[in-house]
Write an enzyme that holds these catalytic residues in place. Structure first.
Site, PDB file in Angstrom:
ATOM      1  N   CYS A 132       0.821  -1.224   0.000  1.00 22.85           N
ATOM      2  CA  CYS A 132       0.000   0.000   0.000  1.00 22.85           C
ATOM      3  C   CYS A 132       0.846   1.262   0.000  1.00 22.85           C
ATOM      4  CB  CYS A 132      -0.939   0.013   1.200  1.00 22.85           C
ATOM      5  SG  CYS A 132      -2.032  -1.399   1.239  1.00 22.85           S
ATOM      6  N   HIS A 272      -3.568   6.949   3.175  1.00 24.39           N
ATOM      7  CA  HIS A 272      -3.919   5.658   2.571  1.00 24.39           C
ATOM      8  C   HIS A 272      -5.330   5.293   3.005  1.00 24.39           C
ATOM      9  CE1 HIS A 272      -3.972   1.635   1.234  1.00 24.39           C
ATOM     10  NE2 HIS A 272      -3.744   1.081   2.417  1.00 24.39           N
ATOM     11  N   ASN A 302     -10.039  -0.407   0.104  1.00 17.75           N
ATOM     12  CA  ASN A 302      -8.579  -0.281   0.106  1.00 17.75           C
ATOM     13  C   ASN A 302      -8.046  -0.782  -1.236  1.00 17.75           C
ATOM     14  OD1 ASN A 302      -5.834  -0.579   0.476  1.00 17.75           O
ATOM     15  ND2 ASN A 302      -5.995  -1.602   2.464  1.00 17.75           N
TER      16      ASN A 302
END
Ligand code: ACO
Length: 345
Positions: A132, A272, A302
């Site tokens: 990520c 994020h 996500n």
């Protein structure tokens, strides 16, 4: 000609204005697949509820790529939009960096596949894998090539088809992730300071918190590995959560410290997009207001390396970020990895 620095950006560790050279994001773009998977649909697939997913994560829906739609397709579509915004043609791209944990295949790199799809025939191309945190890692690498005058135009992409490594029978993880891509064009733009600093970090001792056991040299695909569901991602949610908050705060504070700026001067924080509660906890600890944070995870979930890239595109498109604003990106992912970047937009 050397540009005059604003006094507050004189910290030597804030990388800008190196002999008149700066690295700016001159165009952004994003693309998500058409198909939307809602929490209501997930209720029919695993033992979960819209209420559980919404209250624990903030996610309402996510986009899922079609069977014949791959990470390189998503990345190429985002790239075309970023190039258009920057006014750059494919033959002007010197380098393509794709951040992803879901490449089309182990090799060649997804960046090479994107190169072919967008016709960037002059460009060198490679992938970066920092989960990520990948987009910020790729930004920093791209910036280094611009600042060293090796290249003038770098295309950085965060792209994922996480639906291909999600275990759709595991309610602990399948509700969290989505597919998509975001792209940015990096160029020297003397009228702006651009990327002021980028912080990166990693802690391999916690690699077992979030990982995919199968498919690499340690555990190549066999009938048994497939039957044991080793080719899906696994996550220790609670520990990942705790580490995410701590690492994101540390990275953000370090980036602000290097630029000698206070959080109140940041117009927009782009964290994020993993979990609403992580974002709220990070904002709270940084002393930021909820209004400073850009959040779009309710619509995308996500998307790993694509997450902040998609959010950056949306934040600029909807006017949350204007030219000259200070923007803070902050990320966290498997590895563990983390990072933060301060940008004068
Ligand atoms: N629906 C219903 N119940 C569920 C679900 C679900 N989808 N998922 C888990 N549960 C259950 C669990 O089984 C557990 O039940 P039990 O108590 O009977 O065992 C219960 O809910 C509570 O689970 P917790 O783990 O306490 O839930 P938590 O509040 O920690 O939230 C979550 C879980 C959302 C995964 C959270 O821990 C989280 O967001 N972690 C961080 C994820 C992240 O940030 N990842 C970033 C990196 S991603 C990357 O790099 C690719």
């Amino acid at each position: 000609m050397t540009q005059t620095l604003k006094p507050s950006f004189r910290n030597p560790r804030a990388r800008h204005d190196f002999l008149g050279r700066t690295c700016s994001i001159t165009g952004v773009g994003s693309h998500v697949p058409e198909r939307i998977l809602t929490n209501a649909e997930l209720e029919k697939m695993v033992s979960t509820t819209d209420e559980w997913i919404t209250s624990r994560t903030g996610i309402k829906e996510r986009h899922i790529a079609a069977a014949d739609e791959f990470t390189s397709d998503l990345g190429a579509k985002a790239a075309v939009k970023a190039m258009k915004q920057a006014g750059v043609t494919p033959d002007q791209i010197d380098l393509i960096i794709v951040a992803t944990i879901t490449p089309d295949m182990p090799f060649p790199s997804t960046a090479c596949l994107v190169q072919r799809k967008i016709g960037a025939v002059r460009a060198a191309a490679f992938d970066v894998e920092a989960a990520c945190s990948g987009f910020i890692y790729a930004l920093e690498i791209g910036q280094q090539f611009i600042m060293s005058r090796t290249y003038d135009t770098v295309l950085v992409i965060g792209a994922e088809k996480l639906s291909s490594i999600v275990d759709w029978e595991d309610r602990n993880t399948c509700v969290l992730f989505g597919d998509g891509a975001g792209a940015a064009i990096l160029q020297n733009r003397p009228s702006s300071h651009g990327l002021l600093t980028v912080v990166m970090g990693a802690d391999g001792s916690k690699s077992d918190l979030l990982f995919m056991p199968g498919g690499g040299s340690k555990c190549p695909a066999t009938q048994q590995s497939v039957a044991s569901r080793l080719h899906y991602l696994r996550m220790e949610g609670k520990e990942t959560f705790k580490n995410a908050v701590q690492a994101m705060c540390t990275a953000a504070n370090e980036a602000l410290r290097r630029c000698e700026i206070d959080i109140t001067r940041i117009k927009c924080i782009i964290p994020h997009q993993a979990n609403r509660r992580i974002i709220d906890a990070v904002a709270d600890r940084l002393g930021a207001t909820p209004e400073q944070c850009f959040v779009n995870l309710e619509s995308f979930g996500n998307t790993s390396a694509a997450s902040v890239a998609i959010a950056l595109d949306q934040a600029t498109t909807c006017g949350r970020i204007q030219r000259g604003d200070l923007v803070l990106l902050v990320v966290f992912g498997a590895g563990l990895t983390w990072g933060a970047a301060v940008i004068e937009w």
